[in-house]
Structures are given as C-alpha cells and as structure tokens.
Design an enzyme around this catalytic site. Structure first.
Site, PDB file in Angstrom:
ATOM      1  N   LEU A   9       0.863  -1.174   0.000  1.00  0.00           N
ATOM      2  CA  LEU A   9       0.000   0.000   0.000  1.00  0.00           C
ATOM      3  C   LEU A   9       0.902   1.227   0.000  1.00  0.00           C
ATOM      4  O   LEU A   9       1.973   1.217   0.607  1.00  0.00           O
ATOM      5  CB  LEU A   9      -0.911   0.015   1.238  1.00  0.00           C
ATOM      6  CG  LEU A   9      -2.020  -1.040   1.303  1.00  0.00           C
ATOM      7  CD1 LEU A   9      -2.775  -0.930   2.626  1.00  0.00           C
ATOM      8  CD2 LEU A   9      -2.983  -0.899   0.134  1.00  0.00           C
ATOM      9  N   ASP A  10       0.446   2.287  -0.657  1.00  0.00           N
ATOM     10  CA  ASP A  10       1.238   3.513  -0.729  1.00  0.00           C
ATOM     11  C   ASP A  10       1.455   4.106   0.660  1.00  0.00           C
ATOM     12  O   ASP A  10       0.725   3.804   1.610  1.00  0.00           O
ATOM     13  CB  ASP A  10       0.532   4.551  -1.606  1.00  0.00           C
ATOM     14  CG  ASP A  10       0.332   4.072  -3.033  1.00  0.00           C
ATOM     15  OD1 ASP A  10       1.077   3.178  -3.462  1.00  0.00           O
ATOM     16  OD2 ASP A  10      -0.579   4.600  -3.697  1.00  0.00           O
ATOM     17  N   LEU A  11       2.427   4.993   0.745  1.00  0.00           N
ATOM     18  CA  LEU A  11       2.763   5.658   2.005  1.00  0.00           C
ATOM     19  C   LEU A  11       1.539   6.275   2.668  1.00  0.00           C
ATOM     20  O   LEU A  11       1.322   6.121   3.876  1.00  0.00           O
ATOM     21  CB  LEU A  11       3.818   6.739   1.741  1.00  0.00           C
ATOM     22  CG  LEU A  11       4.181   7.656   2.914  1.00  0.00           C
ATOM     23  CD1 LEU A  11       4.900   6.873   4.003  1.00  0.00           C
ATOM     24  CD2 LEU A  11       5.044   8.825   2.426  1.00  0.00           C
TER      25      LEU A  11
END
Length: 256
Positions: A117-119
């Site tokens: 998952l993205d930051l």
C-alpha cells in the site's frame, strides 16, 4: 514461481522432546539469543508452572504460555494488519516508518507484506512468511480483487464508471485492466468504491487521475475474501481467525 515454494508444509510436527529455547524460536518469540535473554528476566509457563531454563525439554502435549498468550510451534505466521498512513511496506526505510514498526520484534520471522500500500494509503494489509500463500494472493494470473474506499476532488459521473470498466490508459505500456467504480456520493468532493484486480504502482490514484480527479484519501477494505477488521485501529494487527485460515487453504490449493 510456484515450484520455488514446493518444499513448504503447513506446520511442524514433534518427532521428539524439544529444548524450550528452540520451541520459543519456532513459536516466533525471538531468535535463540533473544529467547535466552528473555528467559533470564521472565518465565514461560509450562502446564501452569514457571520455567526459565532454556534447556528444559518440552513435550508435544505441553501447554506453553508466554505473556498470557498460548503459544504453538508454527512454521507459518499470518497476520491481518490495519496499516496506518505514513508508513511504508518495506523491511527497512531510512526516511519513513515501516509496517514492521507495529509488529513486535519477536514476531518478525521472515515476514513480508502481501502486496503493498502507498505511504499515504491505509487499510487492510496481510502479513505472512508463507510463500505459497503470498504468491497465490499476488500472482497477476489469479486476479485477486482488491476493494478500496476513495475520496476524490471533483464530481464523479456515470461516464467515469464506463471509463473504469473499459480499461483506462494510465501511462503504462498497456492499459489498466477493467476496474469497477461505484459512486457513493458526488459533488465538489466525491466518494467512490473501486475494485481492481491488478497491483500496479499507484493504480487507483492513476485511474482517477485519468478521469480528471485527484485522490485525497484512500483506504483498502478487502483483498479477495479477506476483509479489514474494523475492530482494529490503525497500527493494530491480529492473527488470522479460523475462517481466514480456511481461506488460506483454499487460496493455496487454487480452489478460490
């Protein structure tokens, strides 16, 4: 890829009595040296009796309790994690916190995240050291659906639903695979549910961008049959329950 993990089995079995320190290592408490340090400070309870001797021989039928948690000698570990925004899905990062900041050191037994998952994205993240399960969930051929809740700037319209379903050009060599968009609310700020079957970099954000929208908040709600446990606050995790372990068996066998 599947043949790379053909040696793995679902669990260890006792063939003889085992040293307590080795048992605790196999249960994910820590490395052998870490376990010995722990035992100098606090006991493990074996059948209700405190024990601090690393060489104590554990039998298969013994009940082992450490810090009020019943232990089992497992080969594979499966965790359902509510990833908070602001951390990355990496083992080490010199700028940001990683998801493994939230999982105690004594549980890090060759663990990795199932996908990423993205930051700034939060929500469901599966964590395991089971290579076959990991591959079954992330292989592009399996097309495991992933459901996201998204808040975006701009008005979502029916045409966006059609565009998502047609396979949008998001700047890669190939268009994105068809995705499902369900509009929850529409206005200056809109809310939608998005289901994708790929795991491309920033895919959901790029799909909306291709429709002239910008994602301001993104949360993964499910991955295949695994759903985010809303009882978990961001940064909290738990082991898979019995139902989820049955899903693991089905994904590994290819029946899902």
């Amino acid at each position: 890829m599947e043949h790379l993990f053909a040696w793995q089995t679902d669990a260890f079995s006792f063939v003889e009595d085992m040293r307590l320190d080795k048992y605790l290592c196999d249960a994910g408490v820590g490395t052998r040296s870490e376990v010995k340090k722990i035992l100098k400070k606090e006991p493990v309870y074996i059948n209700g009796n405190p024990e601090k001797d690393p060489g104590f021989q554990v039998k298969e039928e013994d009940e082992i309790v450490f810090r009020k948690e019943m232990l089992s000698r497992e080969e594979f570990f499966y965790y359902l994690f509510h990833k908070p925004a602001g951390c990355v899905c990496a083992a080490v990062d010199h700028v940001h916190d990683t998801v493994f900041k939230y999982i105690p050191m004594n549980r890090k037994k060759d663990l990795s995240t199932v996908g990423r998952l993205d930051l700034d994205t939060e929500g469901l993240l599966l964590v395991t050291n089971d290579g076959i399960f990991h591959h079954a969930m992330t292989s592009p051929k399996r097309e495991v659906p992933k459901l996201y809740y998204a808040e975006v700037t701009g008005t979502l319209i029916e045409e966006d639903i059609v565009k998502f379903a047609s396979g949008l050009d998001i700047g890669d060599d190939k268009p994105a695979k068809p995705a499902k968009l369900e509009i929850i609310s529409s206005g200056d700020t809109s809310v939608g549910l998005v289901t994708v079957t790929e795991g491309r970099f920033h895919e959901v954000k790029r799909l909306f961008f291709a429709c002239g929208k910008e994602v301001t908040y993104l949360k993964r709600l499910s991955m295949g049959d695994f759903q985010l446990d809303e009882a978990l606050k961001p940064g909290e995790f738990r082991k898979f329950n019995e139902k989820e372990m049955n899903y693991v068996k089905k994904y590994k066998s290819g029946t899902i």
